[in-house]
Design a protein around this motif. Structure first.
Motif, PDB file in Angstrom:
ATOM      1  N   LYS A 165       0.487  -1.318  -0.043  1.00  0.00           N
ATOM      2  CA  LYS A 165       0.252   0.228   0.014  1.00  0.00           C
ATOM      3  C   LYS A 165       0.648   1.077   0.251  1.00  0.00           C
ATOM      4  CE  LYS A 165      -3.724  -2.101   2.386  1.00  0.00           C
ATOM      5  NZ  LYS A 165      -2.918  -3.690   2.870  1.00  0.00           N
ATOM      6  N   TYR A 180      -2.167   3.478  -3.536  1.00  0.00           N
ATOM      7  CA  TYR A 180      -2.543   2.279  -4.724  1.00  0.00           C
ATOM      8  C   TYR A 180      -1.171   1.822  -3.260  1.00  0.00           C
ATOM      9  CZ  TYR A 180       0.350   0.354  -8.255  1.00  0.00           C
ATOM     10  OH  TYR A 180       1.412  -0.639  -9.099  1.00  0.00           O
ATOM     11  N   LYS A 181      -2.248   0.365  -4.668  1.00  0.00           N
ATOM     12  CA  LYS A 181      -2.094  -0.633  -4.137  1.00  0.00           C
ATOM     13  C   LYS A 181      -1.628  -2.501  -5.568  1.00  0.00           C
ATOM     14  CE  LYS A 181      -5.246  -4.386  -0.934  1.00  0.00           C
ATOM     15  NZ  LYS A 181      -6.123  -4.475  -0.208  1.00  0.00           N
ATOM     16  N   HIS A 182      -0.806  -2.560  -4.046  1.00  0.00           N
ATOM     17  CA  HIS A 182      -0.244  -3.898  -5.759  1.00  0.00           C
ATOM     18  C   HIS A 182       0.076  -4.766  -4.200  1.00  0.00           C
ATOM     19  CE1 HIS A 182       1.960  -5.969  -8.471  1.00  0.00           C
ATOM     20  NE2 HIS A 182       1.161  -5.295  -9.557  1.00  0.00           N
TER      21      HIS A 182
END
Length: 201
Positions: A165, A180-182
């Protein structure tokens, strides 16, 4: 039986740089003493904050501010270890860091936090503590927070929460916004553009 010891030393150099020609004159530069990392200029360019590694001292990782005119150095946040990502506030009065408070090492679920240090008084304020943060750090995470950065107005901060995050945290309301999340987030870079419109990660 042979036992090997490996150690990494980080060096910080300050050298004159011509922004128009791209020329860097290393021969007229200077180096900070010891193993140093995470150097960052104060907004007025008069001070340099950095992390100094001193394994022979009680405080192995030290937050240092150097007066570039006088060469005087002052240590801050003596209760913190594993300090990372120092960032000056836009007004130059405070430094934001991620780190581990040694007085809380045995607290349940504690894996560090985000702290703000007043460079005039030396007072340290805890912004976020992993023990009561709404997101849980991964089990194999040593430090729950890595790179930190200020917004241009100094009212909010950005940080990376390993490992998935990018978060914006409002310092007044305490509210978080996930930008943003990945699942494969690599927490290596977090820099805000000077105009405050973009963030590089």
């Amino acid at each position: 039986c042979f036992t090997g010891l490996s150690r990494t030393v980080y060096l910080t150099h300050i050298i004159p740089f011509n922004a128009e020609t791209g020329e860097a004159r290393e021969e007229s530069g200077r180096s900070l003493t010891g193993s140093t990392d995470w150097p960052v200029w104060s907004p007025d360019g008069q001070y340099l904050a950095f992390i100094k590694e001193n394994n022979s001292a009680d405080k192995a990782w030290q937050l240092i501010v150097r007066n570039l005119s006088t060469g005087e150095e002052r240590m801050y946040a003596s209760d913190l270890t594993s300090i990372r990502s120092p960032r000056w506030s836009p007004d130059g009065n405070s430094i934001l860091v991620a780190g581990i408070d040694k007085t809380k090492l045995h607290s349940k679920d504690y894996k560090g936090g985000i702290y703000m240090i007043n460079v005039r008084t030396g007072l340290m304020t805890e912004i976020i503590n992993s023990s009561n943060y709404k997101y849980n750090a991964r089990e194999n995470t040593v430090l729950a927070f890595s790179n930190v950065e200020w917004t241009q107005d100094g009212k909010s901060i950005f940080f990376i929460f390993p490992g998935d995050k990018l978060v914006k945290h409002d310092l007044v309301s305490g509210e978080d916004m996930v930008l943003y999340k990945h699942p494969a987030f690599s927490p290596t870079t977090l820099i805000r553009s000077p105009d405050g419109k973009y963030i590089l990660f």
